[in-house]
Design an enzyme around this catalytic site. Structure first.
Site, PDB file in Angstrom:
ATOM      1  N   ASP A  38       0.863  -1.183   0.000  1.00  0.00           N
ATOM      2  CA  ASP A  38       0.000   0.000   0.000  1.00  0.00           C
ATOM      3  C   ASP A  38       0.895   1.227   0.000  1.00  0.00           C
ATOM      4  O   ASP A  38       1.926   1.244   0.689  1.00  0.00           O
ATOM      5  CB  ASP A  38      -0.913  -0.006   1.237  1.00  0.00           C
ATOM      6  CG  ASP A  38      -2.120   0.897   1.080  1.00  0.00           C
ATOM      7  OD1 ASP A  38      -1.933   2.089   0.721  1.00  0.00           O
ATOM      8  OD2 ASP A  38      -3.251   0.435   1.307  1.00  0.00           O
ATOM      9  N   ASP A  59      -2.968  -3.434  -2.412  1.00  0.00           N
ATOM     10  CA  ASP A  59      -3.831  -2.289  -2.692  1.00  0.00           C
ATOM     11  C   ASP A  59      -3.917  -2.075  -4.200  1.00  0.00           C
ATOM     12  O   ASP A  59      -2.934  -2.264  -4.924  1.00  0.00           O
ATOM     13  CB  ASP A  59      -3.267  -1.038  -2.015  1.00  0.00           C
ATOM     14  CG  ASP A  59      -4.194   0.158  -2.156  1.00  0.00           C
ATOM     15  OD1 ASP A  59      -5.415  -0.029  -2.086  1.00  0.00           O
ATOM     16  OD2 ASP A  59      -3.686   1.279  -2.351  1.00  0.00           O
ATOM     17  N   MET A  97      -5.229   0.933  -5.851  1.00  0.00           N
ATOM     18  CA  MET A  97      -4.984   2.300  -6.284  1.00  0.00           C
ATOM     19  C   MET A  97      -3.627   2.776  -5.779  1.00  0.00           C
ATOM     20  O   MET A  97      -3.493   3.299  -4.674  1.00  0.00           O
ATOM     21  CB  MET A  97      -6.102   3.218  -5.780  1.00  0.00           C
ATOM     22  CG  MET A  97      -7.491   2.758  -6.206  1.00  0.00           C
ATOM     23  SD  MET A  97      -7.686   2.707  -8.003  1.00  0.00           S
ATOM     24  CE  MET A  97      -7.621   4.452  -8.373  1.00  0.00           C
ATOM     25  N   ASP A 118      11.664 -48.264  13.624  1.00  0.00           N
ATOM     26  CA  ASP A 118      12.304 -49.545  13.354  1.00  0.00           C
ATOM     27  C   ASP A 118      11.435 -50.651  13.955  1.00  0.00           C
ATOM     28  O   ASP A 118      11.030 -50.574  15.123  1.00  0.00           O
ATOM     29  CB  ASP A 118      13.707 -49.579  13.970  1.00  0.00           C
ATOM     30  CG  ASP A 118      14.514 -50.763  13.478  1.00  0.00           C
ATOM     31  OD1 ASP A 118      15.272 -50.590  12.516  1.00  0.00           O
ATOM     32  OD2 ASP A 118      14.373 -51.865  14.054  1.00  0.00           O
ATOM     33  N   ASN A 148      11.526 -62.971  10.267  1.00  0.00           N
ATOM     34  CA  ASN A 148      12.050 -63.625   9.057  1.00  0.00           C
ATOM     35  C   ASN A 148      12.506 -65.054   9.343  1.00  0.00           C
ATOM     36  O   ASN A 148      12.238 -65.978   8.567  1.00  0.00           O
ATOM     37  CB  ASN A 148      13.219 -62.814   8.498  1.00  0.00           C
ATOM     38  CG  ASN A 148      12.772 -61.686   7.579  1.00  0.00           C
ATOM     39  OD1 ASN A 148      11.706 -61.738   6.996  1.00  0.00           O
ATOM     40  ND2 ASN A 148      13.594 -60.662   7.467  1.00  0.00           N
ATOM     41  N   ASP A 152       8.123 -59.818   4.390  1.00  0.00           N
ATOM     42  CA  ASP A 152       7.744 -58.820   3.382  1.00  0.00           C
ATOM     43  C   ASP A 152       6.324 -58.315   3.607  1.00  0.00           C
ATOM     44  O   ASP A 152       6.042 -57.118   3.453  1.00  0.00           O
ATOM     45  CB  ASP A 152       7.852 -59.419   1.979  1.00  0.00           C
ATOM     46  CG  ASP A 152       9.290 -59.621   1.537  1.00  0.00           C
ATOM     47  OD1 ASP A 152      10.201 -59.106   2.229  1.00  0.00           O
ATOM     48  OD2 ASP A 152       9.501 -60.284   0.509  1.00  0.00           O
ATOM     49  N   GLU A 165      14.221 -52.914   7.825  1.00  0.00           N
ATOM     50  CA  GLU A 165      13.000 -52.673   8.589  1.00  0.00           C
ATOM     51  C   GLU A 165      12.964 -51.269   9.179  1.00  0.00           C
ATOM     52  O   GLU A 165      12.180 -50.985  10.081  1.00  0.00           O
ATOM     53  CB  GLU A 165      12.860 -53.710   9.705  1.00  0.00           C
ATOM     54  CG  GLU A 165      13.907 -53.620  10.808  1.00  0.00           C
ATOM     55  CD  GLU A 165      15.157 -54.439  10.523  1.00  0.00           C
ATOM     56  OE1 GLU A 165      15.826 -54.846  11.508  1.00  0.00           O
ATOM     57  OE2 GLU A 165      15.468 -54.680   9.336  1.00  0.00           O
TER      58      GLU A 165
END
Length: 456
Positions: free
Chosen positions: A9, A53, A55, A327, A335, A344, A370
């Site tokens: 402005d 602004d 103007m 983790d 596994n 998996d 993991e």
């Protein structure tokens, strides 16, 4: 949610009044007294929204807006024109210049802050999409330009209205510029499987709750990214503010002006198509390069490449950034006892829980084996701790299916808030917190500080 706002402005008293108003709501405020100064600041600073602004001597607000929207660096910066002009043609001229909204002086607090919250929320989403697209380009060395800005025409627009005469009036205003599908049942909109570019909801509807419909559309995966345009009477300002808080993107006051309505529809359709273009480009060109094929999460390569821009953004904006390292406890035993196929399957389901319990702006990655990571921007330390412990509880309470067996699974967590260090040190602190959680018995969250570890 805070934001960095530029006020433009040429009148010092107007700057001070607006600055004080925004400072009371804890916004970070920058000031400019001319159009050229505003362009210079937007070119070098990270800005979330411009209050501009109209103007001003030399370069008026319309021209500043046009230049911002034509520059690839600033084209997605939300711009709200603020002026004493209140003629309909002035509003349309501003919208055609690319402005996201048009507020008339004196600006009242409710419409001002409703628009700020709505527009900065949308900008955060687009910023994240653009940052991921830029990261993808770096990883593949592909010089792919961002999708061009669409014309915003021929959009598929769903209008949820009470009566057929309202639908007919709206159809006459929209004409052939868009494909309008009018309906009176909210469930039809929420459950649609069609491609939709924009929802129009009439806040004056009495046959259903328009605000609840906004909430439902934002809570459904299929519709949460589709923009919403509200139709509202001038005296319905409070409900408009509530609608914007619930996720509506814009509103148009009745009696509807054809040119203003069409300009607002084009803006929303254009933004929708741009964001969708970013998503498609990101997914189609980099899926193999940046995705872990087993879990579907990002891989370590993408995570490391994406971390630096997030740290730079946090440094510039002062917003918090947290990393969560996760983790799976005793994964080797899974596994060994049940086989690698079972392992998996546990990894896939573990990744699913991470995604289901994180935000769209978070970045989840499988770091290897993991071990997983989650980058969480714009969360305070307490919020990050709560998110980590909530995820830990979900994992511990969820049975992991592997064939005909259900395996109990827990995880250990390490958290670190970025404290100005380099990415390697940032991640190292989270890793050390993770190791601390494992040493102390697993299935727990440990937060890292620069001087100590704090267990949750």
């Amino acid at each position: 949610m805070s934001a960095r706002i530029l006020i433009v402005d040429d009148m010092p008293v107007n700057l001070r009044l607006m600055q004080a108003q925004l400072a009371e709501e804890y916004y970070d405020v920058l000031l400019a007294t001319s159009g050229q100064e505003a362009l210079d600041i937007c070119g070098r600073e990270m800005i979330d929204l411009v209050l501009l602004d109209v103007m001003m001597p030399g370069m008026d607000g319309f021209e500043v807006c046009r230049r911002l929207k034509s520059d690839p660096r600033t084209m997605h910066l939300p711009v709200v024109l603020v002026t004493a002009l209140d003629q309909q043609q002035d509003r349309v001229r501003g919208l055609e210049a690319g402005a996201d909204d048009f507020l008339t002086k004196p600006v009242r607090g409710l419409p001002l802050f409703s628009r700020i919250r709505s527009l900065t929320r949308l900008k955060m989403l687009t910023d994240e999409l653009r940052m991921r697209a830029e990261t993808s380009t770096k990883l593949t060395a592909a010089l792919q330009p961002p999708p061009p800005l669409d014309s915003g025409l021929k959009g598929r627009v769903y209008a949820i209205l009470d009566a057929s005469d309202q639908s007919q009036r709206l159809a006459r205003l929209i004409g052939t510029e868009h494909n309008l599908i009018a309906m009176s049942e909210p469930d039809a909109a929420v459950q649609t499987t069609e491609t939709v570019d924009l929802f129009i909801i009439d806040l004056r509807s009495t046959g259903f709750d328009p605000l609840r419909l906004c909430s439902r559309l934002r809570s459904q995966e299929a519709t949460r990214q589709i923009p919403i345009l509200l139709l509202a009477a001038p005296e319905d300002e409070a409900r408009v503010g509530r609608g914007l808080e619930l996720g509506a993107n814009d509103y148009c006051q009745t009696p509807l002006d054809k040119n203003e309505l069409l300009a607002r529809i084009r803006t929303q359709v254009r933004r929708r198509r741009y964001d969708e273009g970013l998503r498609r480009s990101f997914q189609s060109t980099l899926e193999l390069a940046i995705t872990d094929p087993l879990t579907g999460l990002h891989n370590r390569r993408f995570f490391d490449t994406h971390l630096r821009p997030l740290i730079d953004q946090s440094r510039q904006s002062g917003r918090p950034l947290c990393v969560m390292m996760l983790d799976i406890d005793h994964f080797k035993h899974i596994n060994d006892a049940f086989g690698h196929d079972a392992g998996d399957e546990v990894l896939r389901q573990f990744a699913h829980h991470i995604l289901a319990n994180s935000r769209g702006s978070d970045l989840a990655a499988r770091m290897g084996g993991e071990e997983f990571a989650l980058l969480m921007p714009d969360l305070s330390e307490d919020e990050a701790l709560q998110a980590a412990d909530r995820l830990r509880e979900v994992i511990a309470a969820s049975p992991f299916g592997a064939g005909d067996k259900e395996l109990p699974v827990t995880a250990s967590f390490g958290l670190a808030m970025w404290a100005g260090e380099e990415p390697r040190e940032f991640l190292k602190r989270a890793d050390l917190a993770l190791y601390q959680a494992k040493r102390e018995g697993r299935n727990r969250v440990v937060r890292s500080t620069l001087t100590s570890m704090v267990q949750l």
